[in-house]
Scaffold this motif. Structure first.
Motif, PDB file in Angstrom:
ATOM      1  N   THR A   1       0.808  -1.224   0.000  1.00 32.43           N
ATOM      2  CA  THR A   1       0.000   0.000   0.000  1.00 32.43           C
ATOM      3  C   THR A   1       0.841   1.273   0.000  1.00 32.43           C
ATOM      4  OG1 THR A   1      -0.147  -0.058   2.404  1.00 32.43           O
ATOM      5  CG2 THR A   1      -1.937  -1.103   1.161  1.00 32.43           C
ATOM      6  N   GLY A   2       2.100   1.178   0.313  1.00 32.27           N
ATOM      7  CA  GLY A   2       2.971   2.343   0.329  1.00 32.27           C
ATOM      8  C   GLY A   2       4.422   1.904   0.211  1.00 32.27           C
ATOM      9  N   VAL A   3       5.306   2.874   0.350  1.00 29.10           N
ATOM     10  CA  VAL A   3       6.738   2.577   0.322  1.00 29.10           C
ATOM     11  C   VAL A   3       7.057   1.761   1.574  1.00 29.10           C
ATOM     12  CG1 VAL A   3       9.051   3.585   0.380  1.00 29.10           C
ATOM     13  CG2 VAL A   3       7.265   4.657  -0.990  1.00 29.10           C
ATOM     14  N   PRO A   4       7.698   0.590   1.434  1.00 34.77           N
ATOM     15  CA  PRO A   4       7.992  -0.243   2.615  1.00 34.77           C
ATOM     16  C   PRO A   4       8.876   0.476   3.623  1.00 34.77           C
ATOM     17  CG  PRO A   4       8.367  -1.470   0.583  1.00 34.77           C
ATOM     18  CD  PRO A   4       8.127  -0.044   0.195  1.00 34.77           C
ATOM     19  N   ARG A   5       8.724   0.105   4.882  1.00 34.32           N
ATOM     20  CA  ARG A   5       9.508   0.697   5.962  1.00 34.32           C
ATOM     21  C   ARG A   5      10.998   0.495   5.692  1.00 34.32           C
ATOM     22  NH1 ARG A   5       7.652  -1.182  11.486  1.00 34.32           N
ATOM     23  NH2 ARG A   5       6.100   0.395  11.064  1.00 34.32           N
ATOM     24  N   GLY A   6      11.776   1.533   5.945  1.00 35.55           N
ATOM     25  CA  GLY A   6      13.219   1.461   5.752  1.00 35.55           C
ATOM     26  C   GLY A   6      13.648   1.750   4.326  1.00 35.55           C
ATOM     27  N   ARG A   7      12.695   2.005   3.443  1.00 36.02           N
ATOM     28  CA  ARG A   7      13.018   2.330   2.058  1.00 36.02           C
ATOM     29  C   ARG A   7      12.635   3.776   1.795  1.00 36.02           C
ATOM     30  NH1 ARG A   7      12.749  -2.782   3.786  1.00 36.02           N
ATOM     31  NH2 ARG A   7      13.496  -4.286   2.308  1.00 36.02           N
ATOM     32  N   THR A   8      13.217   4.367   0.766  1.00 35.01           N
ATOM     33  CA  THR A   8      12.925   5.748   0.392  1.00 35.01           C
ATOM     34  C   THR A   8      12.362   5.765  -1.012  1.00 35.01           C
ATOM     35  OG1 THR A   8      14.724   6.525   1.791  1.00 35.01           O
ATOM     36  CG2 THR A   8      13.935   8.046   0.121  1.00 35.01           C
ATOM     37  N   GLY A   9      11.314   6.551  -1.210  1.00 32.09           N
ATOM     38  CA  GLY A   9      10.668   6.645  -2.507  1.00 32.09           C
ATOM     39  C   GLY A   9      11.441   7.511  -3.493  1.00 32.09           C
ATOM     40  N   ILE A  10      11.302   7.166  -4.763  1.00 33.57           N
ATOM     41  CA  ILE A  10      11.890   7.923  -5.874  1.00 33.57           C
ATOM     42  C   ILE A  10      10.750   8.212  -6.836  1.00 33.57           C
ATOM     43  CG2 ILE A  10      13.518   7.878  -7.803  1.00 33.57           C
ATOM     44  CD1 ILE A  10      15.078   5.733  -6.183  1.00 33.57           C
ATOM     45  N   GLY A  11      10.480   9.475  -7.071  1.00 30.60           N
ATOM     46  CA  GLY A  11       9.378   9.841  -7.951  1.00 30.60           C
ATOM     47  C   GLY A  11       9.699   9.541  -9.406  1.00 30.60           C
ATOM     48  N   VAL A  12       8.782   8.832 -10.076  1.00 29.76           N
ATOM     49  CA  VAL A  12       8.959   8.521 -11.498  1.00 29.76           C
ATOM     50  C   VAL A  12       7.683   8.896 -12.248  1.00 29.76           C
ATOM     51  CG1 VAL A  12      10.667   6.681 -11.204  1.00 29.76           C
ATOM     52  CG2 VAL A  12       8.261   6.104 -11.184  1.00 29.76           C
ATOM     53  N   ARG A  13       7.864   9.457 -13.427  1.00 29.42           N
ATOM     54  CA  ARG A  13       6.751   9.736 -14.334  1.00 29.42           C
ATOM     55  C   ARG A  13       6.696   8.579 -15.307  1.00 29.42           C
ATOM     56  NH1 ARG A  13       2.430  12.857 -15.142  1.00 29.42           N
ATOM     57  NH2 ARG A  13       3.535  14.686 -14.430  1.00 29.42           N
ATOM     58  N   LEU A  14       5.521   7.970 -15.408  1.00 31.22           N
ATOM     59  CA  LEU A  14       5.325   6.846 -16.312  1.00 31.22           C
ATOM     60  C   LEU A  14       4.569   7.306 -17.546  1.00 31.22           C
ATOM     61  CD1 LEU A  14       4.244   4.203 -13.643  1.00 31.22           C
ATOM     62  CD2 LEU A  14       6.507   4.515 -14.620  1.00 31.22           C
ATOM     63  N   SER A  15       4.544   6.473 -18.565  1.00 30.12           N
ATOM     64  CA  SER A  15       3.795   6.795 -19.776  1.00 30.12           C
ATOM     65  C   SER A  15       2.316   6.970 -19.428  1.00 30.12           C
ATOM     66  CB  SER A  15       3.984   5.694 -20.820  1.00 30.12           C
ATOM     67  OG  SER A  15       3.547   4.466 -20.304  1.00 30.12           O
ATOM     68  N   ASN A  16       1.574   7.553 -20.310  1.00 25.88           N
ATOM     69  CA  ASN A  16       0.147   7.844 -20.108  1.00 25.88           C
ATOM     70  C   ASN A  16      -0.083   8.791 -18.941  1.00 25.88           C
ATOM     71  OD1 ASN A  16      -0.507   6.180 -22.268  1.00 25.88           O
ATOM     72  ND2 ASN A  16      -0.732   4.376 -20.955  1.00 25.88           N
ATOM     73  N   ASP A  17       0.891   9.680 -18.684  1.00 24.24           N
ATOM     74  CA  ASP A  17       0.778  10.739 -17.679  1.00 24.24           C
ATOM     75  C   ASP A  17       0.479  10.204 -16.276  1.00 24.24           C
ATOM     76  OD1 ASP A  17       1.135  13.439 -17.244  1.00 24.24           O
ATOM     77  OD2 ASP A  17      -1.016  13.862 -17.319  1.00 24.24           O
ATOM     78  N   ARG A  18       1.112   9.080 -15.904  1.00 26.43           N
ATOM     79  CA  ARG A  18       0.970   8.499 -14.573  1.00 26.43           C
ATOM     80  C   ARG A  18       2.203   8.811 -13.750  1.00 26.43           C
ATOM     81  NH1 ARG A  18       0.797   2.538 -15.688  1.00 26.43           N
ATOM     82  NH2 ARG A  18       2.181   3.217 -17.331  1.00 26.43           N
ATOM     83  N   THR A  19       2.027   8.954 -12.456  1.00 26.89           N
ATOM     84  CA  THR A  19       3.135   9.179 -11.531  1.00 26.89           C
ATOM     85  C   THR A  19       3.139   8.053 -10.507  1.00 26.89           C
ATOM     86  OG1 THR A  19       2.902  11.563 -11.802  1.00 26.89           O
ATOM     87  CG2 THR A  19       4.172  10.818  -9.918  1.00 26.89           C
ATOM     88  N   ALA A  20       4.327   7.607 -10.126  1.00 26.12           N
ATOM     89  CA  ALA A  20       4.451   6.536  -9.141  1.00 26.12           C
ATOM     90  C   ALA A  20       5.737   6.747  -8.346  1.00 26.12           C
ATOM     91  CB  ALA A  20       4.462   5.171  -9.832  1.00 26.12           C
ATOM     92  N   GLN A  21       5.930   5.889  -7.348  1.00 30.74           N
ATOM     93  CA  GLN A  21       7.153   5.915  -6.553  1.00 30.74           C
ATOM     94  C   GLN A  21       7.865   4.579  -6.655  1.00 30.74           C
ATOM     95  OE1 GLN A  21       7.225   7.772  -2.545  1.00 30.74           O
ATOM     96  NE2 GLN A  21       4.999   7.791  -2.775  1.00 30.74           N
TER      97      GLN A  21
END
Length: 173
Positions: A126-146
């Motif tokens: 459901t989210g970035v796992p504990r102890g990890r750090t997110g990196i913002g990425v732009r995906l095709s079709n104008d989607r954003t994810a971590q």
């Protein structure tokens, strides 16, 4: 295209496996050494109390602690492992083709939270796992994810290099 499940990692037609650019296992099997340590600790407690060694209690601690930790480590190795090749980024059991990644957002700095930190995390969690750090990425079709990793600077560097190879930076003419 996002692939899930066991077919996501299989190579089609017996092609050679891809060179791994970045990898994190998720958890270490060394945690299982806590099982024997718990058994030995119980044995030493029995000896210091003057009861002698009664094998049932140390054996029970050994089995219970080792079994519980084995389940936890196996789950972490499935759900929090990361692997990046030239063609795919696997986060847990979700695989994203690297051709879908069109931009890497800069690291979060300052007091203001960037919008990409509210985007969904790659993987089935459901989210970035504990102890990890997110990196913002732009995906095709104008989607954003971590994307995420413990060694997030190394993953960011590998993703950036991969993206620059595919999409060269604009020339300053």
């Amino acid at each position: 295209m996002t692939l899930n499940g066991p077919d996501a990692d299989s190579s089609a037609g017996g092609e050679p496996t891809q060179v791994v650019l970045f990898s994190e296992p998720g958890a270490s099997w060394l945690w299982l050494l806590a099982g024997p340590a718990a058994g030995i600790a119980m044995m030493l407690i029995q000896l210091s109390a003057g009861y002698g060694i009664q094998w049932f209690v140390p054996g029970l601690f050994f089995v219970l602690v080792s079994g519980f930790l084995a389940i936890q480590v196996k789950a972490a190795r499935i759900h929090t492992s990361v692997e990046l090749t030239a063609h795919k980024l696997r986060q847990g059991t979700e695989t994203t083709l690297t051709d879908e990644i069109v931009r890497i957002y800069p690291e979060a700095t300052g007091a203001e939270t960037p919008k990409w930190q509210y985007a969904r995390a790659l993987g089935e969690l459901t989210g970035v796992p504990r102890g990890r750090t997110g990196i913002g990425v732009r995906l095709s079709n104008d989607r954003t994810a971590q994307a995420w990793a413990r060694k997030h600077h190394h993953l960011r560097e590998a993703l950036t290099n991969l993206l620059e190879e595919r999409i060269p930076p604009e020339s300053k003419s």
